[in-house]
Write a protein that holds these residues in place. Structure first.
Motif, short mmCIF file in Angstrom:
data_model
loop_
_atom_site.label_atom_id
_atom_site.label_comp_id
_atom_site.label_asym_id
_atom_site.label_seq_id
_atom_site.Cartn_x
_atom_site.Cartn_y
_atom_site.Cartn_z
N GLY A 1 0.83 -1.20 0.00
CA GLY A 1 0.00 0.00 0.00
C GLY A 1 0.86 1.25 0.00
O GLY A 1 2.10 1.19 -0.02
N LEU A 2 0.18 2.39 0.01
CA LEU A 2 0.89 3.67 -0.03
C LEU A 2 0.38 4.55 1.11
O LEU A 2 -0.84 4.76 1.23
CB LEU A 2 0.63 4.35 -1.38
N ALA A 3 1.32 5.01 1.92
CA ALA A 3 0.99 5.99 2.97
C ALA A 3 1.73 7.27 2.63
O ALA A 3 2.94 7.24 2.33
CB ALA A 3 1.41 5.47 4.34
N VAL A 4 1.01 8.38 2.65
CA VAL A 4 1.61 9.67 2.29
C VAL A 4 1.26 10.70 3.34
O VAL A 4 0.07 10.87 3.69
CB VAL A 4 1.10 10.16 0.91
N GLY A 5 2.27 11.37 3.86
CA GLY A 5 2.06 12.47 4.78
C GLY A 5 2.27 13.79 4.05
O GLY A 5 3.30 13.97 3.39
N LEU A 6 1.28 14.68 4.16
CA LEU A 6 1.37 15.98 3.47
C LEU A 6 1.23 17.09 4.49
O LEU A 6 0.36 17.03 5.37
CB LEU A 6 0.26 16.11 2.43
N ASP A 7 2.08 18.10 4.37
CA ASP A 7 2.01 19.21 5.32
C ASP A 7 2.54 20.48 4.66
O ASP A 7 3.36 20.44 3.75
CB ASP A 7 2.84 18.90 6.58
N LEU A 8 2.04 21.60 5.19
CA LEU A 8 2.39 22.92 4.66
C LEU A 8 3.71 23.44 5.23
O LEU A 8 4.32 24.35 4.66
CB LEU A 8 1.26 23.89 5.03
N THR A 9 4.14 22.89 6.37
CA THR A 9 5.27 23.46 7.10
C THR A 9 6.53 22.61 6.89
O THR A 9 6.60 21.46 7.35
CB THR A 9 4.94 23.54 8.60
N PRO A 10 7.54 23.15 6.20
CA PRO A 10 8.74 22.35 5.92
C PRO A 10 9.39 21.80 7.18
O PRO A 10 9.89 20.66 7.19
CB PRO A 10 9.68 23.34 5.21
N GLU A 11 9.40 22.59 8.27
CA GLU A 11 10.07 22.12 9.50
C GLU A 11 9.36 20.89 10.07
O GLU A 11 10.01 20.05 10.69
CB GLU A 11 10.10 23.24 10.54
N MET A 12 8.04 20.82 9.91
CA MET A 12 7.32 19.64 10.39
C MET A 12 7.76 18.40 9.59
O MET A 12 8.01 17.33 10.17
CB MET A 12 5.81 19.85 10.27
N LEU A 13 7.87 18.56 8.28
CA LEU A 13 8.28 17.42 7.46
C LEU A 13 9.74 17.04 7.75
O LEU A 13 10.08 15.84 7.77
CB LEU A 13 8.10 17.75 5.98
N ALA A 14 10.57 18.04 8.02
CA ALA A 14 11.96 17.74 8.40
C ALA A 14 11.98 16.97 9.71
O ALA A 14 12.77 16.03 9.89
CB ALA A 14 12.76 19.04 8.52
N GLY A 15 11.10 17.36 10.63
CA GLY A 15 10.99 16.63 11.91
C GLY A 15 10.55 15.19 11.69
O GLY A 15 11.02 14.27 12.35
N ALA A 16 9.61 15.01 10.74
CA ALA A 16 9.16 13.65 10.42
C ALA A 16 10.32 12.82 9.89
O ALA A 16 10.54 11.67 10.31
CB ALA A 16 8.02 13.71 9.40
N ALA A 17 11.09 13.42 8.97
CA ALA A 17 12.22 12.68 8.39
C ALA A 17 13.26 12.36 9.47
O ALA A 17 13.80 11.25 9.51
CB ALA A 17 12.84 13.52 7.27
#
Ligand SMILES: C[S@@+](CC[C@H](N)C(=O)[O-])C[C@H]1O[C@@H](n2cnc3c(N)ncnc32)[C@H](O)[C@@H]1O
Length: 198
Positions: free
Chosen positions: A63-79
């Motif tokens: 399957g495919l799970a995708v996280g989408l967010d407007l805030t780059p720092e949040m995505l950096a935190g996820a990574a």
């Protein structure tokens, strides 16, 4: 966009540490959303991707799970927390998702709706992304009263999440409310995408 990024950008590094006990509530909410095995699950407004491991577990390796967010720092935190292993991370606005219409089987929006300038437009865009019969979870790991108290306020009946407004707002956006837990412990509204496949 800039005010949202400014607000969440400064909070991203400590986001998970501020709410360390939310994990089981996310796991339970994803179980109730019940993403189909092998399907496509979107986590819109994913923040640091706290829900992505549970979504990945539900859709499985094919399957495919995708996280989408407007805030780059949040995505950096996820990574930084290794959550890119559980789901793709995409910088995107919930009001203009970079996905094909009807591509998703399941959509989670945890803590997103109150931050959208036009919540019904947001619900409509989530509906556009979702296949007929697909499911939506609007979720907070704490109840609306406790959440409002964090911001020094009380829940409003005008809020689109309020029981008196939610069914109509969802219907106007292409959803049918399936269940609502607006209790002290959490907020979880489950909805189904109205319509039939072409
Ligand atoms: C309260 S936080 C919740 C984060 C995550 N879902 C969680 O529960 O840990 C709200 C998130 O929504 C994101 N957000 C706000 N407006 C957005 C928009 N228009 N499009 C995409 N993400 C948005 C913020 O950047 C932030 O990461």
């Amino acid at each position: 966009v800039s005010s949202t990024r400014a607000f969440f950008g400064t909070r991203a590094a400590s986001w998970d540490d501020r709410f360390p006990d939310d994990g089981p509530a996310f796991t339970r909410a994803v179980a109730e959303l019940s993403p189909p095995y092998g399907g496509v699950a979107l986590d819109v407004g994913c923040g640091t991707g706290r829900a992505l491991p549970a979504l990945r577990g539900a859709v499985g390796p094919r399957g495919l799970a995708v996280g989408l967010d407007l805030t780059p720092e949040m995505l950096a935190g996820a990574a930084a927390r290794g959550r890119a292993d559980a789901g793709r991370l995409v910088l995107a606005d919930a009001l203009r998702l970079p996905v094909r219409s009807g591509c998703a089987d399941s959509v989670l929006a945890a803590g997103l709706i109150p931050h959208l300038p036009d919540p019904v437009a947001g619900l409509r865009e989530l509906a556009r992304a979702t296949a007929p019969g697909g499911r939506l979870a609007l979720f907070h790991p704490i109840g609306r009263r406790a959440l409002a108290a964090r911001h020094g306020s009380v829940p409003s009946d005008d809020d689109v999440r309020a029981p008196g407004r939610l069914p109509g707002a969802l219907a106007a956006a292409g959803w049918r409310l399936v269940s609502l837990d607006d209790g002290d412990e959490r907020y979880l509204a489950l909805a189904a995408r109205i319509g039939t496949s072409a």
